[in-house]
Design a protein around this motif. Structure first.
Motif, short mmCIF file in Angstrom:
data_model
loop_
_atom_site.label_atom_id
_atom_site.label_comp_id
_atom_site.label_asym_id
_atom_site.label_seq_id
_atom_site.Cartn_x
_atom_site.Cartn_y
_atom_site.Cartn_z
N LEU A 94 0.79 -1.19 -0.06
CA LEU A 94 -0.09 0.04 0.02
C LEU A 94 0.91 1.34 0.18
CD1 LEU A 94 -2.31 -1.18 2.91
CD2 LEU A 94 -2.75 -1.40 0.60
N PRO A 95 0.36 2.26 -0.70
CA PRO A 95 0.98 3.50 -0.75
C PRO A 95 1.07 3.89 0.75
CG PRO A 95 -0.56 3.34 -2.51
CD PRO A 95 -0.59 2.32 -1.66
N ALA A 96 2.18 4.60 1.51
CA ALA A 96 2.28 5.00 3.02
C ALA A 96 0.75 5.94 3.27
CB ALA A 96 3.40 5.79 3.15
N GLU A 97 0.50 6.60 2.40
CA GLU A 97 -0.62 7.73 2.76
C GLU A 97 -1.96 6.74 2.92
OE1 GLU A 97 -0.13 8.15 -1.68
OE2 GLU A 97 0.91 7.79 0.05
N LEU A 98 -2.00 5.64 2.48
CA LEU A 98 -3.33 5.05 2.50
C LEU A 98 -3.44 3.93 3.55
CD1 LEU A 98 -4.19 4.12 -1.28
CD2 LEU A 98 -4.81 6.09 0.14
N VAL A 102 -6.70 1.22 6.05
CA VAL A 102 -6.90 -0.38 5.77
C VAL A 102 -6.68 -1.22 6.80
CG1 VAL A 102 -5.93 -2.13 4.18
CG2 VAL A 102 -5.95 0.13 3.41
N VAL A 103 -7.83 -1.87 7.38
CA VAL A 103 -7.93 -2.65 8.53
C VAL A 103 -8.07 -4.14 8.17
CG1 VAL A 103 -8.35 -0.64 10.23
CG2 VAL A 103 -10.21 -2.01 9.04
N ALA A 104 -7.85 -5.12 9.06
CA ALA A 104 -8.23 -6.39 8.77
C ALA A 104 -9.69 -6.48 9.13
CB ALA A 104 -7.69 -7.32 10.00
N ARG A 105 -10.59 -7.19 8.17
CA ARG A 105 -11.99 -7.25 8.07
C ARG A 105 -12.54 -6.09 7.54
NH1 ARG A 105 -9.08 -10.58 9.79
NH2 ARG A 105 -8.87 -10.89 11.90
N GLY A 106 -11.84 -5.15 7.22
CA GLY A 106 -12.35 -3.84 6.31
C GLY A 106 -12.53 -3.99 4.91
N LEU A 108 -11.47 -2.91 1.00
CA LEU A 108 -10.54 -2.17 0.00
C LEU A 108 -11.00 -2.65 -1.35
CD1 LEU A 108 -7.75 -0.82 -0.18
CD2 LEU A 108 -6.66 -2.91 -0.45
N ALA A 109 -11.03 -1.70 -2.34
CA ALA A 109 -11.26 -1.93 -3.57
C ALA A 109 -10.03 -2.07 -4.17
CB ALA A 109 -12.24 -0.59 -4.31
N VAL A 110 -9.69 -2.93 -5.06
CA VAL A 110 -8.62 -3.35 -5.70
C VAL A 110 -9.02 -3.30 -7.49
CG1 VAL A 110 -6.54 -4.94 -6.16
CG2 VAL A 110 -7.60 -4.66 -4.09
N ASP A 111 -8.49 -2.49 -8.25
CA ASP A 111 -9.00 -2.48 -9.41
C ASP A 111 -10.60 -2.53 -9.67
OD1 ASP A 111 -6.48 -2.14 -10.77
OD2 ASP A 111 -6.23 -4.20 -11.34
N GLY A 112 -11.15 -1.69 -8.74
CA GLY A 112 -12.66 -1.55 -8.56
C GLY A 112 -13.45 -2.89 -8.05
N VAL A 113 -12.67 -3.78 -7.77
CA VAL A 113 -13.24 -4.94 -7.02
C VAL A 113 -13.40 -4.80 -5.51
CG1 VAL A 113 -13.26 -7.25 -6.84
CG2 VAL A 113 -12.38 -6.32 -8.97
N SER A 114 -14.62 -4.84 -5.00
CA SER A 114 -14.87 -4.36 -3.45
C SER A 114 -14.53 -5.87 -2.95
CB SER A 114 -16.22 -3.90 -3.12
OG SER A 114 -16.38 -4.16 -1.80
N LEU A 115 -13.49 -5.57 -1.95
CA LEU A 115 -13.00 -7.00 -1.23
C LEU A 115 -12.55 -6.55 0.22
CD1 LEU A 115 -10.08 -7.53 -3.65
CD2 LEU A 115 -12.13 -8.94 -3.57
N THR A 116 -12.94 -7.79 1.01
CA THR A 116 -12.38 -7.69 2.46
C THR A 116 -10.91 -8.27 2.55
OG1 THR A 116 -14.68 -8.69 2.81
CG2 THR A 116 -13.11 -8.87 4.59
N VAL A 117 -10.52 -7.23 3.43
CA VAL A 117 -9.19 -7.38 3.71
C VAL A 117 -8.76 -8.54 4.85
CG1 VAL A 117 -6.98 -6.21 4.96
CG2 VAL A 117 -8.63 -4.97 3.40
N ALA A 118 -8.06 -9.62 4.53
CA ALA A 118 -7.88 -10.78 5.33
C ALA A 118 -7.07 -10.24 6.63
CB ALA A 118 -7.31 -11.93 4.67
N VAL A 120 -3.57 -7.34 7.80
CA VAL A 120 -2.64 -6.07 7.32
C VAL A 120 -1.44 -6.20 8.15
CG1 VAL A 120 -2.44 -3.60 7.15
CG2 VAL A 120 -4.67 -4.71 7.08
N SER A 121 -0.37 -6.16 7.65
CA SER A 121 0.91 -6.32 8.39
C SER A 121 1.69 -4.78 7.81
CB SER A 121 1.58 -7.47 8.02
OG SER A 121 3.04 -7.47 8.66
N GLY A 122 1.88 -3.94 8.62
CA GLY A 122 2.58 -2.73 8.20
C GLY A 122 1.72 -2.18 7.00
N ARG A 123 2.82 -2.01 5.87
CA ARG A 123 1.92 -1.45 4.59
C ARG A 123 1.55 -2.36 3.54
NH1 ARG A 123 6.01 2.22 2.40
NH2 ARG A 123 4.65 2.08 0.36
N VAL A 124 1.59 -3.63 4.06
CA VAL A 124 0.98 -4.69 3.00
C VAL A 124 -0.52 -5.40 3.49
CG1 VAL A 124 1.68 -7.12 2.36
CG2 VAL A 124 3.21 -5.43 2.44
N ALA A 125 -1.39 -5.26 2.61
CA ALA A 125 -2.51 -5.91 2.71
C ALA A 125 -2.62 -7.29 2.31
CB ALA A 125 -3.74 -4.91 2.02
#
Length: 170
Positions: A94-98, A102-106, A108-118, A120-125
């Motif tokens: 993830l870019p630092a400013e975003l 981003v939180v676990a179970r929150g 995040l849209a990736v290329d327009g696809v609405s997804l659940t974040v399993a 997050v570790s630092g700046r990696v979702a």
């Protein structure tokens, strides 16, 4: 996709909301400004590339997933792809400013696809993709190193702004 389309309607391309400026029933056209090309992955697309397309949600219909506006907040990068028990796990830098949005179970849209974040570790979702998502979107074809458009939950951004304003009023 184009049934009932009209000039001025919105179609998201890999999560980037574009305005229909022309259409003939089989194809459509949109203008894209240089700011959008620089801030998203659209500028790297070439003729024949597959993209995710989505029409704007109607206010009188069901809302599946989270509120996705088609306003890309930044570009991330797929840094790992792992197959695990019928699920594909994508790790996205993830870019630092975003990263604060981003939180676990929150969401995040990736290329327009609405997804659940399993996770997050630092700046990696970490995103888990089921076979249906892999088959119906371009995420099944994305490999390590691929850039992806990201849109964070707009409600988190509003909460942050409201809380910042509350502190200023005291």
């Amino acid at each position: 996709m184009l049934a009932g389309i009209a000039l001025g309607d919105s179609i998201a391309v890999d999560g980037c909301c574009l305005t229909v400026t022309d259409h003939d029933g089989a194809t459509w056209t949109a203008d894209v400004i240089t700011t959008t090309l620089a801030a998203t992955t659209l500028g790297s697309l070439t003729s024949g590339d597959r993209v995710n397309l989505e029409r704007a949600v109607r206010a009188d219909g069901r809302l599946d997933g989270h509120i996705v506006q088609g306003h890309v907040d930044g570009v991330g990068e797929i840094v790992d792809r792992e197959e695990q028990n019928g699920t594909t796990l994508l790790r996205i830098a993830l870019p630092a400013e975003l990263s604060r949005y981003v939180v676990a179970r929150g969401s995040l849209a990736v290329d327009g696809v609405s997804l659940t974040v399993a996770d997050v570790s630092g700046r990696v979702a970490v995103i888990g993709l089921i076979p249906e998502t892999l088959a119906r979107t371009t995420l099944g074809r994305r490999s390590v190193g691929a850039p992806v458009n990201l849109e964070v939950d707009v409600l988190a951004k509003y909460v942050e702004k409201l809380l910042a304003g509350q502190g200023a009023q005291r």
